[in-house]
Design a protein around this motif. Structure first.
Motif, short mmCIF file in Angstrom:
data_model
loop_
_atom_site.label_atom_id
_atom_site.label_comp_id
_atom_site.label_asym_id
_atom_site.label_seq_id
_atom_site.Cartn_x
_atom_site.Cartn_y
_atom_site.Cartn_z
N ALA A 110 0.85 -1.19 0.00
CA ALA A 110 0.00 0.00 0.00
C ALA A 110 0.88 1.24 0.00
O ALA A 110 2.00 1.23 0.52
N ARG A 111 0.37 2.31 -0.61
CA ARG A 111 1.10 3.57 -0.67
C ARG A 111 0.24 4.70 -0.08
O ARG A 111 0.01 4.75 1.11
N GLY A 112 -0.23 5.64 -0.91
CA GLY A 112 -0.93 6.80 -0.40
C GLY A 112 -2.27 6.46 0.25
O GLY A 112 -2.93 5.49 -0.11
N VAL A 113 -2.64 7.30 1.24
CA VAL A 113 -3.90 7.13 1.97
C VAL A 113 -4.54 8.50 2.14
O VAL A 113 -3.85 9.50 2.40
N THR A 114 -5.86 8.56 2.01
CA THR A 114 -6.58 9.79 2.36
C THR A 114 -7.99 9.42 2.79
O THR A 114 -8.42 8.27 2.67
N THR A 115 -8.72 10.42 3.32
CA THR A 115 -10.11 10.21 3.72
C THR A 115 -10.98 11.29 3.09
O THR A 115 -10.50 12.37 2.75
N ASP A 116 -12.28 10.98 2.94
CA ASP A 116 -13.21 11.99 2.44
C ASP A 116 -14.05 12.54 3.59
O ASP A 116 -13.83 12.19 4.76
N ARG A 117 -15.01 13.39 3.28
CA ARG A 117 -15.79 14.06 4.31
C ARG A 117 -16.60 13.07 5.15
O ARG A 117 -16.88 13.33 6.33
N ALA A 118 -16.96 11.94 4.58
CA ALA A 118 -17.70 10.93 5.31
C ALA A 118 -16.80 10.04 6.16
O ALA A 118 -17.31 9.18 6.89
N GLY A 119 -15.49 10.22 6.06
CA GLY A 119 -14.55 9.38 6.80
C GLY A 119 -14.15 8.12 6.08
O GLY A 119 -13.41 7.29 6.64
N ASN A 120 -14.62 7.94 4.82
CA ASN A 120 -14.17 6.78 4.05
C ASN A 120 -12.68 6.89 3.76
O ASN A 120 -12.15 7.98 3.54
N ASP A 146 0.53 -1.39 -16.59
CA ASP A 146 1.80 -0.86 -16.06
C ASP A 146 1.52 0.32 -15.12
O ASP A 146 2.15 1.37 -15.20
N THR A 147 0.58 0.11 -14.22
CA THR A 147 0.10 1.20 -13.37
C THR A 147 0.67 1.08 -11.96
O THR A 147 0.50 0.05 -11.30
N PHE A 148 1.34 2.13 -11.52
CA PHE A 148 1.87 2.22 -10.15
C PHE A 148 1.10 3.36 -9.46
O PHE A 148 1.42 4.53 -9.63
N VAL A 149 0.06 3.00 -8.70
CA VAL A 149 -0.81 4.00 -8.10
C VAL A 149 -0.17 4.49 -6.80
O VAL A 149 -0.07 3.73 -5.83
N ASN A 150 0.24 5.75 -6.80
CA ASN A 150 1.11 6.23 -5.72
C ASN A 150 0.38 6.98 -4.63
O ASN A 150 0.36 6.57 -3.48
N ASP A 151 -0.20 8.14 -4.94
CA ASP A 151 -0.78 8.97 -3.89
C ASP A 151 -2.19 9.40 -4.29
O ASP A 151 -2.60 9.23 -5.44
N VAL A 152 -2.91 10.03 -3.35
CA VAL A 152 -4.32 10.30 -3.56
C VAL A 152 -4.73 11.54 -2.78
O VAL A 152 -4.22 11.82 -1.70
N THR A 153 -5.68 12.29 -3.36
CA THR A 153 -6.32 13.41 -2.68
C THR A 153 -7.79 13.44 -3.07
O THR A 153 -8.19 12.86 -4.09
#
Length: 323
Positions: free
Chosen positions: A98-108, A145-152
Motif C-alpha cells: 500500500a502507498r498513499g492514503v486519504t479520507t473523504d468528508r464521510a470518513g471513508n 503498467d500502473t503504479f498508483v502512488n498517492d491520492v487526494t
C-alpha cells in the motif's frame, strides 16, 4: 529504536549542492536549517521489518491512517491514544502492498496500491473502506503498467490518484451504477517519463480549479487542470529532487523530499500555476520521510525506514515543527 541525529551539516551542504545543480533550478538556496521531530508516534504491533509510506487523516474523528509497503497493512491511531493495526495485509482484499492514503468528508478511507496490480496480475490497484473498516470497493485502474502512488479528494468529492509510471491521474468515485475509475488526465507528450518514481504527491489548488502534483525524479511540480486535464509546469516549482508527499495549508505548500532529507515550503498561487520559496530545511539524517498530513494543527510525517535493509522495532510517525 533510539535514533541519534548526526551529520546534519553535511546533509545540509549536500542538499544545497544538489539543488544548485538541478537543471532549470532556481538560484542557489542558502544552507537549510535542520528541522527535527518534536514528538514520535510509534506504530505498535507492526511486524519487524515493516516499512511505511502513506498517511491520511480524519480531522472530524481525530485519527490518522498509515500504510505499510511491506505487506499492505493499514494502521490507525490518534495523537494521544496510540495506534494499532486496522486492516490486515499480505493478501487481505487482494492487497500485498500500500502507498498513499486519504479520507473523504464521510470518513471513508482511500488506499493506493502502488505496484500491487503489477506484482499480482489481476489484483486491485485501489481500495475504499468505510470508517468502520468495511470494504466498499476494490478497483483496477484503466490501462496497464500502473503504479498508483498517492491520492487526494477533489472539490467534487471524487478521489484523484497519481500514476508513478506513465503521467496519468485517475479519478475514482461512486456513481449511480456503483464505484468506478476513469482517467482524468494523461500528460504523455508533456511530462517526460523518466527512470524512477514520476508522479507522486498530489493536492488541490486553493481555488479548487486544479491539482498540483510532484514529479520526484525530475524535481518538478505540475498543475493539472480539473476541467481540461491539461498538464502545465508550475512556475517556480523546480529544484525539488525526490519530492514525495505534498501538504497544502491555505496557500502554503509543504514538499517532503524523501532521500534528499529536506522539507521545502512554497507559497502557491491560488490557481496552482506558480510557487515561490518560503523555506528549505534539512530533516533528520537518520530518517527518510515520505508523506505528511496536518492533524489538529500538527504536521505528521511518515518515517519510511526505506534506508534500513531490515528495520527492527516499532516504525514511527514523527511530528515536525511547522514553518
Amino acid at each position: 529504536m533510539t535514533r541519534i541525529p548526526t551529520a546534519l551539516a553535511a546533509t545540509s551542504l549536500a542538499a544545497v549542492a544538489l539543488t544548485a545543480a538541478a537543471p532549470g533550478a532556481q538560484a542557489a538556496r542558502p544552507a537549510p536549517e535542520p528541522v527535527l521531530p518534536t514528538q514520535t508516534l510509534p506504530l505498535a504491533g507492526a511486524d519487524d521489518g515493516a516499512k511505511l509510506e502513506g498517511i491520511g487523516v480524519d480531522q472530524r474523528r481525530g485519527t490518522y491512517y498509515v500504510s505499510e509497503t511491506t505487506g499492505g497493512e493499514i494502521h490507525r491511531g490518534t495523537l494521544r491514544g496510540g495506534s494499532s493495526e486496522w486492516l490486515g495485509g499480505n493478501g487481505t482484499d487482494g492487497r500485498w502492498t500500500a502507498r498513499g492514503v486519504t479520507t473523504d468528508r464521510a470518513g471513508n478511507v482511500y488506499v493506493a496500491g502502488g505496484p500491487n496490480g503489477i506484482d499480482h496480475p489481476g489484483a486491485p490497484d485501489v481500495w475504499v473502506y468505510s470508517p468502520e473498516g468495511e470494504l466498499l470497493t476494490a478497483l483496477r485502474m484503466p490501462g496497464s503498467d500502473t503504479f498508483v502512488n498517492d491520492v487526494t479528494i477533489g472539490p467534487d468529492g471524487a478521489a484523484y490518484f497519481t500514476d508513478s509510471n506513465d503521467p496519468r491521474i485517475f479519478r475514482v468515485a461512486q456513481g449511480e451504477n456503483g464505484w468506478g475509475a476513469t482517467v482524468l488526465a494523461d500528460g504523455s507528450g508533456v511530462v517526460q517519463r523518466q527512470a524512477g518514481f514520476n508522479l507522486g504527491g498530489i493536492v488541490t489548488s486553493t481555488d479548487r480549479s486544479a491539482l498540483v502534483v510532484a514529479q520526484g525524479n525530475a524535481g518538478l511540480l505540475w498543475r493539472v487542470d480539473l476541467g481540461t486535464g491539461e498538464f502545465t509546469p508550475v512556475e517556480g516549482g523546480t529544484g525539488l529532487k525526490d519530492a514525495d508527499g505534498l501538504v497544502r495549508n491555505g496557500t502554503e505548500l509543504t514538499v517532503i523530499c524523501n532521500f534528499e532529507r529536506r522539507v521545502t515550503t512554497l507559497r502557491l498561487s491560488p490557481d496552482g500555476s506558480a510557487a515561490t520559496l518560503l523555506s528549505d530545511r534539512a530533516t533528520d539524517p537518520t530518517r527518510v520521510l515520505t508523506t505528511a498530513k496536518v492533524l489538529n494543527g500538527q504536521l505528521l510525517a511518515v518515517d519510511s525506514r526505506f534506508d534500513e535493509p531490515t528495520p527492527v522495532g516499532d516504525p514511527e510517525v514523527v511530528v515536525l515543527p511547522r514553518r
